[in-house]
Design an enzyme around this catalytic site. Structure first.
Site, short mmCIF file in Angstrom:
data_model
loop_
_atom_site.label_atom_id
_atom_site.label_comp_id
_atom_site.label_asym_id
_atom_site.label_seq_id
_atom_site.Cartn_x
_atom_site.Cartn_y
_atom_site.Cartn_z
CG HIS A 53 -1.49 1.29 1.40
ND1 HIS A 53 -1.29 2.03 2.45
CD2 HIS A 53 -2.62 1.84 0.93
CE1 HIS A 53 -2.09 3.15 2.47
NE2 HIS A 53 -3.13 3.10 1.50
CD GLU A 56 -2.66 2.65 -3.54
OE1 GLU A 56 -3.15 2.02 -2.81
OE2 GLU A 56 -3.32 3.93 -3.40
CG HIS A 57 0.10 6.42 -0.48
ND1 HIS A 57 -0.44 7.43 0.18
CD2 HIS A 57 -0.91 5.32 -0.40
CE1 HIS A 57 -1.58 7.02 0.73
NE2 HIS A 57 -2.10 5.93 0.42
CD GLU A 125 2.38 9.90 0.05
OE1 GLU A 125 2.84 11.23 -0.38
OE2 GLU A 125 1.24 9.56 -0.02
CD GLU A 132 -4.80 5.25 3.53
OE1 GLU A 132 -3.53 5.57 3.04
OE2 GLU A 132 -5.43 4.49 2.88
#
Lengths: 416, 416
Positions: A53, A56-57, A125, A132
Site C-alpha cells: 500500500h 501504491e502511494h 508520504e 490514513e
C-alpha cells in the site's frame, strides 16, 4: 442482453511477457485503462507489513520523467477520473478519460509503473500513511474487518492489515520499499487492461511503445495457503465506540471455486437487499445494520453474517442470525428468492456495461481471479446456473451448521 | 456514437413538472420522482418524521404487503431507492428499458396508496433511535450534523434522523399526516431518461399519479437560510480531529456559479489541486482533505474539510485558510484550464452512465426550473477567466465563516 463488448475481448502478450486485455465498447464515449499488479498485503513479510500500500502511494511521487507535481498535473490536465487501490491480493492503478486522451493516460500510468520511488518524498508520504492509519482506527467497520482477519488467519499473511501498522510503517525504510518494488513491478506480475470505445490494434501499438522495453523477472513467490480457524471467540474491547460489532463466520468457497455463485446467491438471500435478515431482523427492530456476504481470496473464503447493535443486545442479534441460518439450512431457498437475486443482478450488469470504468473494474477482478476476463453474458450465465437445488447441495459441501467463529468488537466484553 | 440526445420539459395537466432526456441505444432506463417537501416541512416537535415517512411509505399499500411490494420490484429487476433531503424527497428507479412502465406503476401504487402499518411505523422509530446513537461512531457524519444548523439555521439545517426526543413521539398518525399534507402532485417533479419512449412515460405518469394529494395537501413551509459564523468545538475521543469550515457561496442559478465551480476545482478538484498539494503533499498533514459546495434552492455554501491527528490540527486549519486567501493572489492560467478540463471531461466520461444523467437532469430541473444541456453548462465553465475568479474572491469575502472541529483537543486556529 447484449454483451459489454461489441467484437469480444482481445488479448495480446508483448515480447517482454506483459499481458494486455482489451474490451472494445463501441457504444461508449469514453475509455478506461489500468495496470493490475498481482501483489498485495498477503504477499508481504511481517516486517514489511503495509509495503504494498505504501508503494501504491509512492508510485504517484516521481519517475525519471516526472516529479509528483507533474504526475498529478498530467492526470488533471486530461480531466481523468483516476486513483489506485491496494487490497490483500492486488494493487491497481487506473484512469477513466475521454477516448482521445487514452494514449496519454496509458503513457502516464505506465510511467508511474517505472517509479524511481524518490527518497526525498519518502518521509513525507510516511506521514500521510500514518494519518490514513489513524483515520482507519476511527472507523469501526475497518477495525472489525481487521479483527476478523486477525482471528481467522492468525500468523498467516492474510491477517496483515493492508495499511500495515503504525509500528511497521514507522520502521519501514525507503530501500526496503524500493527492493519490494523492483521485485514485484515487472511484466511477469502485471497486466494492462483497457475498456471503452477503442480500437484494440491501436491500444496494442500504444502498449508496445510505452511498455515494450520493460524487463521481466521472476514472478511473485507462490502464496502460502491459509489454514483458517473458523471456530471460537475473538473479542476486542474499545470503549469509545457506542455500538458493538458482532460477526458470525463460516467457511465459504474461494474466489476461483466453482461454488462461488451459489455462495453469493445464498448470501444475498440471507442478508442482502430484500433478504431474510432484512425482514426478520432489521424490520423487527433488532438492529438497523445486519447483513451477510462472502469475503474471498484466491485460495480461501468466508461466509460472514454480521451486524452493529446496541451493546446490551448482542445475544439477541447473534440468536437472530443463527435462527435465520438454521432455517435456511433446514428448508433451503425458494425459486422466487433465487430469481429475485438474478433479476437484480441482470439490471446491475446492464447498468455497469454502459460505462468503461465499471467494466474495467469487473475485468480486473476476473483476470486476477480466473486469469481471463468474463463477458457480461458469461457472468449472467454463471448466475443463471444457480437454483434452489444447487444451493441445497452447496450447503452440504459448505455447511453452516457448526457454531462458526464469533468476532466481537465494541465497548462490551462480550461474549463473557 | 449514439443517436442524438433530446431534452423535453413541460408542465403536465395534473400539475407535475415533467422533464426527459431521450438517449436511444442505452441499455437501461432511469427515472426520479422528486417531491418538493423534506426536512423543512417537519413540525418542530416531530423532527425526523420526513425520514420515517420515506422509510415506511414502501412498507405496504392497499393491495400489497411490504414484502410483496419489494418482491414486485425485484420481479422485474427494478432497482428502486429513495432519499430525504432538506427541501425534497426523491424516489428513483433504474431498470431495463422494457420494465420501466411496470416499475412506474409500482412506484405510483406505493406513493398513492401507502397504508403505513403500525408495526413498521414503530420499528422505523426504533431503528431511527438506534441510528442516532450509531452516528457517534462516525466522526465525519457527526461533524456534519453539528455543522448543519450553524451553516443553514435551525430549519434548513435539520438532520434526517431528528433528535431522540422528537423521534420518540412520532406515531403512525403523524406519519400518515405528513404524507397527506405534503405528498401532492403539484409538488412533484418527474425526470426520466435512457432508452425509453418519454411521451408514453409522461402519459402513464399522469394517468397513474395525477390525482395524488388532491385532498388535504397544504402549501409548502416558509423558511430562510440563517448562517451563523463562529467556531465550535465538540469534544470526542478519537484518533483524529475532524475539521469542517464553511461560508456562503452563490446559488447554482447565479451568473457567478460557474466561476465559483471552477474556483473550487482549483482548490480541491483533484490531486493536483491547491489543498491536496499544500496540505497533504507538501506537509503530510492529512490523508483526506477536500473542498465542495452544497446548494439549498436559491443558496450556496462552500465547505472545506480535513481530518488529522490532534497535534497537527492547528497547522492544518491555518493552511486551509491560507490557501483560500492565496487563490486571489497567484492563480495561474494553467490552473484555471486544468480545473475547467476537469469539469468538462467528466461530463463526457460519467455521461456514459444513464442513471447519472437522469440524476443530473432531476437536479437541474429542481435548481433551474428547466433542463440544462451539458453543452450549456460546459459553455459557462469555458467562459470563466482568472480575472473572473479574482473578482469573485474580492467580492465574496470569507471572513465570516463557520468552523467546527470534533475530536480530543480544542483548536486554537479555529476562530476567525
Amino acid at each position: 442482453m447484449k454483451d459489454g463488448n461489441g467484437s469480444g475481448f482481445v488479448e495480446h502478450r508483448l515480447a517482454n511477457g506483459l499481458k494486455i486485455v482489451i474490451e472494445p465498447m463501441p457504444h461508449a464515449h469514453s475509455a478506461a485503462g489500468g495496470f493490475l499488479v498481482r501483489t498485495g498485503a498477503r504477499d508481504e513479510v511481517p516486517e514489511l507489513a503495509g509495503v504494498s500500500h505504501f508503494l501504491e502511494h509512492m508510485c504517484f511521487k516521481g519517475t525519471k520523467k516526472r516529479d509528483w507535481k507533474q504526475i498529478t498535473n498530467d492526470f488533471d490536465d486530461m480531466g481523468s477520473t483516476y486513483n489506485a487501490f491496494t487490497s490483500k491480493e492486488r494493487t491497481v492503478y487506473f484512469g477513466w478519460v475521454r477516448v482521445e486522451d487514452l494514449e496519454k493516460q496509458l503513457e502516464l500510468l505506465a510511467d508511474m509503473m517505472q517509479s524511481v520511488v524518490p527518497a526525498e518524498e519518502f518521509e513525507m508520504e510516511k506521514k500521510v500513511i500514518l494519518e490514513e492509519i489513524a483515520m482507519s482506527d476511527d472507523s469501526m467497520e475497518r477495525k472489525v474487518y481487521d479483527l476478523i482477519h486477525d482471528a481467522l488467519y492468525k500468523g498467516h499473511p492474510l491477517s496483515w492489515p493492508v495499511l500495515g501498522t503504525t509500528d511497521s510503517i514507522t520502521r519501514l525504510s525507503r530501500d526496503e520499499l524500493y527492493g519490494y518494488f523492483t521485485d514485484r513491478y515487472h511484466p511477469a506480475n502485471m497486466i494492462l487492461i483497457v475498456s471503452g470505445a477503442v480500437e484494440p490494434a491501436a491500444v496494442i501499438k500504444m502498449a508496445e511503445r510505452i511498455c515494450g522495453d520493460w524487463q521481466s523477472k521472476s514472478p511473485r513467490p507462490d502464496r502460502l495457503k491459509p489454514k483458517p480457524v473458523m471456530r471460537g471467540v475473538t473479542k476486542k474491547v474499545i470503549e469509545r465506540f457506542q455500538r458493538q460489532a458482532v460477526a458470525l463466520i463460516h467457511p465459504a468457497p474461494s474466489a476461483v471455486h466453482k461454488d462461488r455463485d451459489n455462495a453469493d446467491v445464498l448470501a444475498s438471500i440471507l442478508g442482502g437487499q430484500n433478504s431474510r435478515f432484512f425482514w426478520n431482523i432489521i424490520q423487527t427492530g433488532v438492529a438497523p445494520q445486519v447483513a451477510a456476504g462472502r469475503l474471498d481470496y484466491c485460495d480461501d473464503g468466508m461466509m460472514l453474517a454480521y451486524g452493529f447493535i446496541e451493546p446490551d443486545r448482542c445475544d439477541e442479534l447473534l440468536e437472530a442470525m443463527r435462527t435465520e441460518i438454521a432455517r435456511i439450512v433446514k428448508d433451503g431457498v425458494t425459486e422466487d428468492e433465487v430469481q429475485r437475486v438474478k433479476n437484480r443482478s441482470r439490471t446491475s450488469l446492464a447498468s455497469e456495461s454502459e460505462a468503461p470504468y465499471y467494466r474495467l473494474m469487473q475485468m480486473i477482478q476476473d483476470i486476477d481471479d480466473f486469469d481471463r476476463p468474463r463477458s457480461v453474458t458469461e457472468r449472467l450465465a454463471d448466475l443463471d446456473a444457480v437454483t434452489p437445488a444447487t444451493i441445497r447441495s452447496y450447503l452440504e459441501r459448505w455447511p453452516l451448521t457448526s457454531d462458526g467463529a464469533i468476532v466481537s468488537l465494541g465497548p462490551r466484553d462480550w461474549p463473557s | 456514437m449514439s443517436a442524438k440526445e433530446v431534452y423535453h420539459h413541460r408542465k403536465l395537466k395534473c400539475g407535475a413538472e415533467f422533464a426527459a432526456l431521450e438517449m436511444p441505444g442505452r441499455r437501461t432506463a432511469s427515472y426520479q420522482i422528486r417531491f418538493l417537501t423534506g426536512l423543512v416541512d417537519e413540525p418542530a416537535d416531530k423532527l425526523g418524521i420526513a425520514g420515517i415517512v420515506e422509510e415506511t411509505i414502501g412498507k405496504g399499500t392497499e393491495k400489497r404487503t411490504a414484502q410483496q411490494l419489494s418482491d414486485a420490484f425485484d420481479a422485474i429487476g427494478a432497482q428502486a431507492g429513495s432519499g430525504v433531503g432538506r427541501e425534497s424527497i426523491v424516489f428513483r428507479c433504474n431498470c431495463l428499458p422494457e420494465y420501466i412502465g411496470e416499475a412506474l406503476a409500482l412506484h405510483a401504487e406505493m406513493l398513492r396508496t401507502p397504508v403505513f402499518p403500525q408495526e413498521f411505523c414503530e420499528v422505523a422509530v426504533d431503528l431511527g433511535l438506534q441510528e442516532l446513537k450509531a452516528i457517534e461512531d462516525d466522526p465525519s457524519e457527526l461533524a456534519s450534523r453539528i455543522m448543519a444548523p450553524r451553516a443553514y439555521g435551525d430549519v434548513l439545517g435539520r438532520h434526517e434522523l431528528g433528535t431522540a426526543e422528537t423521534l420518540e413521539t412520532i406515531t403512525r398518525d403523524d406519519i400518515a399526516g405528513f404524507w397527506k399534507r405534503n405528498f401532492t402532485i403539484s409538488r412533484v417533479q418527474v425526470s426520466v431518461g435512457g432508452a425509453v419512449d418519454v411521451n408514453a412515460f409522461a402519459d402513464q405518469f399522469e394517468g397513474l399519479m395525477g390525482d395524488l394529494g388532491r385532498n388535504g395537501a397544504t402549501p409548502p413551509s416558509e423558511y430562510s437560510l440563517k448562517f451563523s459564523p463562529g467556531a465550535h468545538h465538540h469534544h470526542k475521543e478519537a484518533e483524529q480531529q475532524q475539521i469542517l469550515m464553511c461560508w456562503p457561496g452563490v446559488a447554482i442559478t447565479d451568473p457567478e456559479y460557474a466561476t465559483e465551480r471552477v474556483m473550487l476545482g482549483v482548490l480541491g478538484g483533484g490531486m493536483s489541486s491547491r489543498l491536496f498539494t499544500e496540505v497533504r503533499e507538501k506537509q503530510g498533514l492529512v490523508y483526506w482533505v477536500g473542498a465542495w459546495d452544497e446548494h439549498p434552492r436559491g443558496h450556496g455554501m462552500i465547505f472545506l474539510g480535513a481530518s488529522t491527528t490532534p497535534a497537527r490540527c492547528d497547522q492544518t486549519i491555518k493552511t486551509l485558510l491560507r490557501e483560500v486567501e492565496r487563490l486571489g493572489e497567484d492563480l495561474t492560467e494553467e490552473e484555471l484550464e486544468r480545473a475547467k478540463v476537469g469539469i468538462i471531461a467528466k461530463t463526457q466520461t460519467h455521461g456514459d452512465i444513464t442513471r447519472s444523467r437522469v440524476s443530473e437532469l432531476s437536479a437541474d430541473v429542481y435548481q433551474f426550473g428547466r433542463p440544462v444541456s451539458t453543452e450549456e453548462k460546459n459553455a459557462m465553465v469555458t467562459a470563466v477567466t482568472t480575472d473572473g475568479i479574482r473578482n469573485y474572491l474580492a467580492t465574496h469575502p470569507r471572513d465570516r465563516r463557520c468552523v467546527v472541529t470534533l475530536g480530543p483537543r480544542a483548536m486554537e486556529g479555529a476562530t476567525s
